[in-house]
Design a protein around this motif. Structure first.
Motif, PDB file in Angstrom:
ATOM      1  N   TYR A   1       0.884  -1.166   0.000  1.00 48.95           N
ATOM      2  CA  TYR A   1       0.000   0.000   0.000  1.00 48.95           C
ATOM      3  C   TYR A   1       0.918   1.210   0.000  1.00 48.95           C
ATOM      4  CZ  TYR A   1      -3.306   3.216   2.482  1.00 48.95           C
ATOM      5  OH  TYR A   1      -4.096   4.264   2.883  1.00 48.95           O
ATOM      6  N   VAL A   2       0.704   2.104  -0.939  1.00 45.73           N
ATOM      7  CA  VAL A   2       1.584   3.264  -1.093  1.00 45.73           C
ATOM      8  C   VAL A   2       0.784   4.547  -0.932  1.00 45.73           C
ATOM      9  CG1 VAL A   2       3.256   4.435  -2.601  1.00 45.73           C
ATOM     10  CG2 VAL A   2       2.963   1.942  -2.751  1.00 45.73           C
ATOM     11  N   ARG A   3       1.319   5.473  -0.141  1.00 47.53           N
ATOM     12  CA  ARG A   3       0.746   6.816  -0.065  1.00 47.53           C
ATOM     13  C   ARG A   3       1.813   7.802  -0.502  1.00 47.53           C
ATOM     14  NH1 ARG A   3      -2.799  10.573   3.982  1.00 47.53           N
ATOM     15  NH2 ARG A   3      -1.603  12.472   3.650  1.00 47.53           N
ATOM     16  N   LEU A   4       1.509   8.565  -1.538  1.00 43.79           N
ATOM     17  CA  LEU A   4       2.384   9.618  -2.058  1.00 43.79           C
ATOM     18  C   LEU A   4       1.763  10.960  -1.700  1.00 43.79           C
ATOM     19  CD1 LEU A   4       4.844  10.439  -3.843  1.00 43.79           C
ATOM     20  CD2 LEU A   4       3.278  10.368  -5.800  1.00 43.79           C
ATOM     21  N   THR A   5       2.462  11.744  -0.896  1.00 41.32           N
ATOM     22  CA  THR A   5       1.940  13.028  -0.413  1.00 41.32           C
ATOM     23  C   THR A   5       2.800  14.172  -0.931  1.00 41.32           C
ATOM     24  OG1 THR A   5       1.165  11.993   1.635  1.00 41.32           O
ATOM     25  CG2 THR A   5       1.390  14.387   1.648  1.00 41.32           C
ATOM     26  N   VAL A   6       2.156  15.208  -1.418  1.00 46.02           N
ATOM     27  CA  VAL A   6       2.846  16.437  -1.807  1.00 46.02           C
ATOM     28  C   VAL A   6       2.350  17.553  -0.907  1.00 46.02           C
ATOM     29  CG1 VAL A   6       3.310  18.092  -3.652  1.00 46.02           C
ATOM     30  CG2 VAL A   6       3.043  15.666  -4.194  1.00 46.02           C
ATOM     31  N   SER A   7       3.232  18.039  -0.060  1.00 47.33           N
ATOM     32  CA  SER A   7       2.909  19.133   0.846  1.00 47.33           C
ATOM     33  C   SER A   7       3.478  20.420   0.277  1.00 47.33           C
ATOM     34  CB  SER A   7       3.500  18.851   2.231  1.00 47.33           C
ATOM     35  OG  SER A   7       3.077  19.809   3.160  1.00 47.33           O
TER      36      SER A   7
ATOM     37  N   ASN B   1       7.371  19.656  -0.466  1.00 47.18           N
ATOM     38  CA  ASN B   1       7.946  18.434   0.079  1.00 47.18           C
ATOM     39  C   ASN B   1       7.143  17.246  -0.432  1.00 47.18           C
ATOM     40  OD1 ASN B   1      10.144  19.239   1.898  1.00 47.18           O
ATOM     41  ND2 ASN B   1       8.535  20.322   3.024  1.00 47.18           N
ATOM     42  N   VAL B   2       7.852  16.210  -0.858  1.00 42.92           N
ATOM     43  CA  VAL B   2       7.202  15.022  -1.405  1.00 42.92           C
ATOM     44  C   VAL B   2       7.551  13.837  -0.503  1.00 42.92           C
ATOM     45  CG1 VAL B   2       6.856  13.574  -3.435  1.00 42.92           C
ATOM     46  CG2 VAL B   2       7.449  16.000  -3.709  1.00 42.92           C
ATOM     47  N   LEU B   3       6.529  13.221   0.038  1.00 43.23           N
ATOM     48  CA  LEU B   3       6.682  12.156   1.023  1.00 43.23           C
ATOM     49  C   LEU B   3       6.055  10.874   0.504  1.00 43.23           C
ATOM     50  CD1 LEU B   3       7.290  11.329   4.059  1.00 43.23           C
ATOM     51  CD2 LEU B   3       4.959  12.099   4.550  1.00 43.23           C
ATOM     52  N   MET B   4       6.757   9.768   0.678  1.00 46.28           N
ATOM     53  CA  MET B   4       6.196   8.471   0.289  1.00 46.28           C
ATOM     54  C   MET B   4       6.243   7.515   1.478  1.00 46.28           C
ATOM     55  SD  MET B   4       7.272   5.805  -2.770  1.00 46.28           S
ATOM     56  CE  MET B   4       6.931   6.983  -4.100  1.00 46.28           C
ATOM     57  N   LEU B   5       5.105   6.903   1.761  1.00 48.71           N
ATOM     58  CA  LEU B   5       4.991   5.912   2.821  1.00 48.71           C
ATOM     59  C   LEU B   5       4.463   4.613   2.225  1.00 48.71           C
ATOM     60  CD1 LEU B   5       3.202   8.074   5.557  1.00 48.71           C
ATOM     61  CD2 LEU B   5       5.654   7.709   5.299  1.00 48.71           C
ATOM     62  N   VAL B   6       4.920   3.490   2.749  1.00 49.93           N
ATOM     63  CA  VAL B   6       4.406   2.191   2.305  1.00 49.93           C
ATOM     64  C   VAL B   6       4.082   1.339   3.521  1.00 49.93           C
ATOM     65  CG1 VAL B   6       5.726   2.212   0.154  1.00 49.93           C
ATOM     66  CG2 VAL B   6       6.690   1.086   2.173  1.00 49.93           C
ATOM     67  N   LYS B   7       3.176   0.423   3.341  1.00 46.92           N
ATOM     68  CA  LYS B   7       2.912  -0.583   4.360  1.00 46.92           C
ATOM     69  C   LYS B   7       2.428  -1.847   3.669  1.00 46.92           C
ATOM     70  CE  LYS B   7      -1.872   0.659   5.584  1.00 46.92           C
ATOM     71  NZ  LYS B   7      -2.774   1.055   6.699  1.00 46.92           N
ATOM     72  N   ALA B   8       2.423  -2.939   4.416  1.00 47.48           N
ATOM     73  CA  ALA B   8       1.995  -4.216   3.852  1.00 47.48           C
ATOM     74  C   ALA B   8       0.517  -4.171   3.493  1.00 47.48           C
ATOM     75  CB  ALA B   8       2.262  -5.345   4.849  1.00 47.48           C
ATOM     76  N   LEU B   9       0.165  -4.867   2.439  1.00 52.44           N
ATOM     77  CA  LEU B   9      -1.235  -4.996   2.051  1.00 52.44           C
ATOM     78  C   LEU B   9      -1.942  -5.972   2.976  1.00 52.44           C
ATOM     79  CD1 LEU B   9      -0.690  -5.275  -1.785  1.00 52.44           C
ATOM     80  CD2 LEU B   9      -1.911  -3.418  -0.646  1.00 52.44           C
ATOM     81  N   PRO B  10      -3.240  -5.771   3.205  1.00 50.97           N
ATOM     82  CA  PRO B  10      -3.975  -6.760   4.009  1.00 50.97           C
ATOM     83  C   PRO B  10      -4.009  -8.091   3.284  1.00 50.97           C
ATOM     84  CG  PRO B  10      -5.479  -5.197   2.967  1.00 50.97           C
ATOM     85  CD  PRO B  10      -4.099  -4.672   2.734  1.00 50.97           C
ATOM     86  N   PRO B  11      -3.981  -9.204   4.011  1.00 46.46           N
ATOM     87  CA  PRO B  11      -4.033 -10.519   3.364  1.00 46.46           C
ATOM     88  C   PRO B  11      -5.328 -10.688   2.578  1.00 46.46           C
ATOM     89  CG  PRO B  11      -4.392 -10.725   5.730  1.00 46.46           C
ATOM     90  CD  PRO B  11      -3.966  -9.313   5.485  1.00 46.46           C
ATOM     91  N   VAL B  12      -5.240 -11.378   1.455  1.00 46.52           N
ATOM     92  CA  VAL B  12      -6.406 -11.589   0.591  1.00 46.52           C
ATOM     93  C   VAL B  12      -7.008 -12.963   0.876  1.00 46.52           C
ATOM     94  CG1 VAL B  12      -7.209 -11.811  -1.778  1.00 46.52           C
ATOM     95  CG2 VAL B  12      -5.482 -10.094  -1.212  1.00 46.52           C
ATOM     96  N   ASN B  13      -8.270 -12.964   1.225  1.00 41.99           N
ATOM     97  CA  ASN B  13      -9.023 -14.201   1.391  1.00 41.99           C
ATOM     98  C   ASN B  13     -10.324 -14.007   0.637  1.00 41.99           C
ATOM     99  OD1 ASN B  13     -10.765 -16.281   2.265  1.00 41.99           O
ATOM    100  ND2 ASN B  13      -9.664 -16.479   4.207  1.00 41.99           N
ATOM    101  N   ASP B  14     -10.363 -14.517  -0.594  1.00 41.35           N
ATOM    102  CA  ASP B  14     -11.523 -14.250  -1.446  1.00 41.35           C
ATOM    103  C   ASP B  14     -12.813 -14.841  -0.896  1.00 41.35           C
ATOM    104  OD1 ASP B  14     -10.359 -12.600  -3.275  1.00 41.35           O
ATOM    105  OD2 ASP B  14      -9.876 -14.183  -4.712  1.00 41.35           O
ATOM    106  N   ALA B  15     -12.717 -15.935  -0.153  1.00 40.29           N
ATOM    107  CA  ALA B  15     -13.930 -16.509   0.427  1.00 40.29           C
ATOM    108  C   ALA B  15     -14.553 -15.534   1.416  1.00 40.29           C
ATOM    109  CB  ALA B  15     -13.600 -17.826   1.117  1.00 40.29           C
ATOM    110  N   VAL B  16     -13.707 -14.888   2.218  1.00 40.97           N
ATOM    111  CA  VAL B  16     -14.187 -13.885   3.164  1.00 40.97           C
ATOM    112  C   VAL B  16     -14.604 -12.624   2.419  1.00 40.97           C
ATOM    113  CG1 VAL B  16     -13.537 -12.413   5.113  1.00 40.97           C
ATOM    114  CG2 VAL B  16     -12.803 -14.804   5.055  1.00 40.97           C
TER     115      VAL B  16
END
Length: 291
Positions: A86-92, A109-124
């Motif tokens: 998951y990527v967030r690109l921010t321009v302040s 100022n240009v800021l980039m943050l990333v984090k892990a994606l939530p696990p995918v469970n298509d049945a749920v």
């Protein structure tokens, strides 16, 4: 955690932005959230086009380069040990004098943050989620069209209302416009289908012109579906055959329960994702290159 700041990758604790940055003082800034598939940002050109339009409206001198942003994303994912994220690109807006600006912002100022994606469970995932009507109304955009700006208080107030309600875990909140028309979710755009016609609230209601929303409309039309953008009521939504939500991280999410502030609810699509939702999700995923 490693973060990106002005093209570099560094420890989050080392990142410094001035208290005189107008993003902090006045909310002058924009952001885009998107995800990667096999390490590559999806629909990046469209996200950056929206970001550029917002920067031009606000007088922020930033012209994103898709190739550079892609390489930066890949470097930041690798630095955090992630294959996808998951990527967030921010321009302040950047540092300026106290007081309203007298010209353009030349050094954002240009800021980039990333984090892990939530696990995918298509049945749920296909069992869907609750969509709860909020009393918080969607505020009107600051300009002609809503940009994904740092002014996020309206969404946060709605989120607090949702958390204080008796909605189920993972529920999304739905906001109406001040005129009472269906608008959008707290972090999503809204679609519904009735008699094989796909409906989604018009941009004129003040909603964010979502990138995934646009993609789903295009794909639906390519599949031969009739689509309509307009002004719709809560009562019309309650009569829908299928309902789903879209955003760039979660793709298409079926809604299988509608509820209002009084607790009155209705089960949609017999409690599972409808055929049209499944069809469009499958087509959408084909465009990501992962299926």
């Amino acid at each position: 955690m490693k973060i990106g700041l002005n093209g570099s990758v560094l420890e989050a604790s080392e990142a410094v932005i001035s208290v005189y940055d107008h993003g902090f003082l006045y909310g002058m800034g924009l952001f885009e959230t998107f995800r990667t598939y096999k390490g590559t940002p999806y629909l990046l050109e469209r996200h950056l086009s929206r970001l550029l339009a917002g920067c031009e409206q606000l007088g922020i001198r930033y012209r994103p380069d898709a190739e550079q942003v892609t390489e930066w994303v890949k470097a930041l994912l690798a630095a955090n040990g992630l294959e996808d994220g998951y990527v967030r690109l921010t321009v302040s807006a950047g540092e300026a004098e106290l007081g309203l600006p007298t010209g353009d912002y030349e050094k954002p100022n240009v800021l980039m943050l990333v984090k892990a994606l939530p696990p995918v469970n298509d049945a749920v995932h296909m069992r869907g989620r609750e969509l709860r009507l909020m009393q918080t109304r969607r505020n009107t955009p600051e300009g002609d069209v809503r940009y994904k700006s740092l002014h996020y208080m309206n969404n946060i107030i709605a989120k607090r209302e949702l958390l204080a309600s008796e909605a189920s875990a993972g529920a999304e909140g739905l906001m109406l416009s001040h005129e009472g028309w269906l608008a959008e979710g707290i972090v999503s755009n809204l679609f519904f289908a009735k008699d094989n016609v796909i409906f989604t609230p018009a941009i004129s209601t003040g909603i964010l012109p979502g990138i995934t929303r646009e993609q789903v409309l295009r794909l639906a039309q390519k599949e031969g579906c009739r689509t309509e953008e307009g002004l719709y009521s809560w009562e019309m939504l309650q009569e829908a055959d299928e309902i789903w939500l879209t955003n760039s991280i979660q793709e298409l999410v079926p809604v299988t329960k509608l509820s209002d502030a009084s607790g009155k609810s209705r089960v949609v699509s017999d409690g599972t994702a409808g055929a049209l939702t499944r069809q469009l999700l499958a087509v959408y995923r084909l465009t990501t290159g992962v299926e």
